[in-house]
Design a protein around this motif. Structure first.
Motif, PDB file in Angstrom:
ATOM      1  N   LEU A 186       2.183   8.139   9.333  1.00 31.67           N
ATOM      2  CA  LEU A 186       2.260   7.649   7.972  1.00 31.67           C
ATOM      3  C   LEU A 186       1.957   8.936   6.980  1.00 31.67           C
ATOM      4  N   GLN A 187       0.967   9.493   7.626  1.00 27.16           N
ATOM      5  CA  GLN A 187       0.101  10.792   6.509  1.00 27.16           C
ATOM      6  C   GLN A 187       1.541  11.830   6.662  1.00 27.16           C
ATOM      7  N   GLY A 188       1.992  12.022   7.910  1.00 23.29           N
ATOM      8  CA  GLY A 188       3.171  13.107   7.698  1.00 23.29           C
ATOM      9  C   GLY A 188       4.258  12.508   6.875  1.00 23.29           C
ATOM     10  N   VAL A 189       4.646  11.233   6.819  1.00 22.38           N
ATOM     11  CA  VAL A 189       5.548  10.833   6.050  1.00 22.38           C
ATOM     12  C   VAL A 189       5.260  11.102   4.314  1.00 22.38           C
ATOM     13  N   LEU A 190       3.808  10.740   4.072  1.00 23.12           N
ATOM     14  CA  LEU A 190       3.359  10.909   2.643  1.00 23.12           C
ATOM     15  C   LEU A 190       3.459  12.335   2.326  1.00 23.12           C
ATOM     16  N   MET A 191       2.986  13.396   3.464  1.00 24.53           N
ATOM     17  CA  MET A 191       3.100  14.708   2.987  1.00 24.53           C
ATOM     18  C   MET A 191       4.200  15.286   2.748  1.00 24.53           C
ATOM     19  N   ALA A 192       5.154  14.935   3.634  1.00 25.85           N
ATOM     20  CA  ALA A 192       6.604  15.340   3.443  1.00 25.85           C
ATOM     21  C   ALA A 192       7.102  15.014   1.984  1.00 25.85           C
ATOM     22  N   HIS A 193       6.908  13.812   1.905  1.00 23.70           N
ATOM     23  CA  HIS A 193       7.464  13.213   0.340  1.00 23.70           C
ATOM     24  C   HIS A 193       6.714  14.077  -0.698  1.00 23.70           C
ATOM     25  N   ALA A 209       8.517  17.308  -0.954  1.00 27.91           N
ATOM     26  CA  ALA A 209       9.962  17.087  -1.055  1.00 27.91           C
ATOM     27  C   ALA A 209       9.970  16.677  -2.752  1.00 27.91           C
ATOM     28  N   SER A 210       9.109  15.717  -3.191  1.00 27.27           N
ATOM     29  CA  SER A 210       9.201  15.278  -4.796  1.00 27.27           C
ATOM     30  C   SER A 210       8.569  16.594  -5.513  1.00 27.27           C
ATOM     31  N   ARG A 211       7.392  17.101  -4.995  1.00 21.58           N
ATOM     32  CA  ARG A 211       6.732  17.805  -6.119  1.00 21.58           C
ATOM     33  C   ARG A 211       7.213  19.232  -5.964  1.00 21.58           C
ATOM     34  N   LEU A 212       7.453  19.818  -4.820  1.00 25.45           N
ATOM     35  CA  LEU A 212       7.607  21.342  -4.556  1.00 25.45           C
ATOM     36  C   LEU A 212       9.190  21.406  -4.683  1.00 25.45           C
ATOM     37  N   LEU A 224       0.918  -1.177   0.182  1.00 27.43           N
ATOM     38  CA  LEU A 224       0.001   0.089  -0.136  1.00 27.43           C
ATOM     39  C   LEU A 224       0.800   1.491  -0.123  1.00 27.43           C
ATOM     40  N   PHE A 225       2.079   1.295   0.739  1.00 22.92           N
ATOM     41  CA  PHE A 225       2.731   2.371   0.871  1.00 22.92           C
ATOM     42  C   PHE A 225       3.434   2.926  -0.459  1.00 22.92           C
ATOM     43  N   ASP A 226       3.924   1.597  -0.948  1.00 26.11           N
ATOM     44  CA  ASP A 226       4.593   1.784  -2.345  1.00 26.11           C
ATOM     45  C   ASP A 226       3.713   2.350  -3.364  1.00 26.11           C
ATOM     46  N   ARG A 227       2.460   1.787  -3.429  1.00 27.75           N
ATOM     47  CA  ARG A 227       1.638   2.275  -4.302  1.00 27.75           C
ATOM     48  C   ARG A 227       1.111   3.873  -3.973  1.00 27.75           C
ATOM     49  N   MET A 228       1.223   4.104  -2.832  1.00 28.66           N
ATOM     50  CA  MET A 228       0.895   5.622  -2.588  1.00 28.66           C
ATOM     51  C   MET A 228       1.901   6.381  -2.879  1.00 28.66           C
ATOM     52  N   LEU A 229       3.267   6.054  -2.674  1.00 31.67           N
ATOM     53  CA  LEU A 229       4.277   6.991  -3.287  1.00 31.67           C
ATOM     54  C   LEU A 229       3.886   7.022  -4.846  1.00 31.67           C
ATOM     55  N   ARG A 230       3.868   6.150  -5.311  1.00 32.71           N
ATOM     56  CA  ARG A 230       3.617   6.031  -6.894  1.00 32.71           C
ATOM     57  C   ARG A 230       2.350   6.919  -7.418  1.00 32.71           C
ATOM     58  N   TRP A 231       1.125   6.806  -6.500  1.00 28.50           N
ATOM     59  CA  TRP A 231       0.263   7.695  -6.630  1.00 28.50           C
ATOM     60  C   TRP A 231       0.484   9.141  -6.734  1.00 28.50           C
ATOM     61  N   ASP A 232       1.527   9.658  -5.832  1.00 27.24           N
ATOM     62  CA  ASP A 232       1.635  11.134  -5.529  1.00 27.24           C
ATOM     63  C   ASP A 232       2.643  11.362  -6.841  1.00 27.24           C
ATOM     64  N   SER A 233       3.699  10.698  -6.980  1.00 29.06           N
ATOM     65  CA  SER A 233       4.839  11.209  -7.790  1.00 29.06           C
ATOM     66  C   SER A 233       5.582  10.065  -8.860  1.00 29.06           C
ATOM     67  N   GLY A 234       4.808   8.976  -9.178  1.00 33.43           N
ATOM     68  CA  GLY A 234       5.293   7.928  -9.939  1.00 33.43           C
ATOM     69  C   GLY A 234       4.450   7.642 -11.083  1.00 33.43           C
ATOM     70  N   ASP A 235       4.303   6.470 -11.572  1.00 31.88           N
ATOM     71  CA  ASP A 235       3.724   6.066 -12.730  1.00 31.88           C
ATOM     72  C   ASP A 235       2.157   6.032 -12.576  1.00 31.88           C
ATOM     73  N   LEU A 236       1.755   5.891 -11.345  1.00 29.23           N
ATOM     74  CA  LEU A 236       0.146   6.098 -10.799  1.00 29.23           C
ATOM     75  C   LEU A 236      -0.243   7.455 -10.821  1.00 29.23           C
ATOM     76  N   ALA A 237       0.691   8.487 -10.739  1.00 30.08           N
ATOM     77  CA  ALA A 237       0.109   9.759 -10.462  1.00 30.08           C
ATOM     78  C   ALA A 237      -0.774  10.436 -11.653  1.00 30.08           C
ATOM     79  N   LEU A 238      -1.672  11.475 -11.075  1.00 27.51           N
ATOM     80  CA  LEU A 238      -2.149  12.422 -11.844  1.00 27.51           C
ATOM     81  C   LEU A 238      -1.151  13.570 -12.085  1.00 27.51           C
TER      82      LEU A 238
END
Length: 198
Positions: free
Chosen positions: A162-169, A172-175, A86-100
């Motif tokens: 975990l939400q804190g980690v994902l928001m920091a990601h 960091a990745s997008r901004l 789930l975590f792996d796919r959430m990272l990909r949803w934010d800035s990987g191949d699954l992302a908008l």
């Protein structure tokens, strides 16, 4: 699927892409007509108003998240393996191949709607966001049931962290364009998992 349903799904895909970049408030029937080469009157027959369009985008994006992230992750074995999937796919949803195009729709919409007054759009988004958070907590709870995580660990606190980690990601990745964002997020996730293990 009927032709009308196919058209509506195609329009919602474009609308979700746009909303991830310009926000729900930036969406309009006119903008979508321009982006999809459809008439305003044809689009109006599907959505009736900007608010109905926004509600449809929230619903469609929630289903897209379930299709791209939740359901595939649930195929992993229960417990830590499923949480990692789930975590792996959430990272990909934010800035990987699954992302908008704009990254995680939930983060962009939450920043837009956090101070908005109550109403149908904010309320619908809050429910979608709660469903998203509940899905993570449920996956974590299966790890407790499977005897992989300590029973005294609070699933809601784990999700909060975990939400804190994902928001920091996300930032960091997008901004910031930090090419170490994934590695840092994975290290932080590993620390959360290690703290929760029996």
């Amino acid at each position: 699927m009927t032709k009308g349903a196919e058209t509506k799904a195609a329009v919602l895909h474009v609308a979700a892409d746009q909303a991830s970049v310009i926000g729900l408030s930036g969406l309009s029937i006119g903008l979508l007509a321009e982006r999809t080469n459809l008439s305003k009157s044809g689009l109006f027959s599907h959505f009736k108003s900007k608010e109905q369009l926004q509600l449809a985008v929230i619903d469609w994006t929630g289903e897209l998240f379930a299709e791209r992230v939740i359901r595939p992750a649930l195929k992993a074995p229960r417990g830590e393996a499923r949480l990692r999937a789930l975590f792996d796919r959430m990272l990909r949803w934010d800035s990987g191949d699954l992302a908008l195009p704009g990254g995680c729709f939930f983060y962009s919409a939450s920043a837009e709607l956090d101070d908005a007054p109550p109403g149908p759009v904010r309320d619908r988004f809050l429910q979608a966001y709660r469903d998203y958070v509940d899905a993570i907590a449920t996956v974590f709870r299966t790890g407790i049931t499977e005897g992989q995580f300590r029973p005294d660990v609070d699933p809601e606190q784990f999700v909060f962290d975990l939400q804190g980690v994902l928001m920091a990601h996300h930032h960091a990745s997008r901004l910031l364009g930090d090419d170490r964002a994934d590695a840092r997020a994975r290290a932080a996730f590993d620390a959360l998992i290690a703290a929760a293990r029996i």
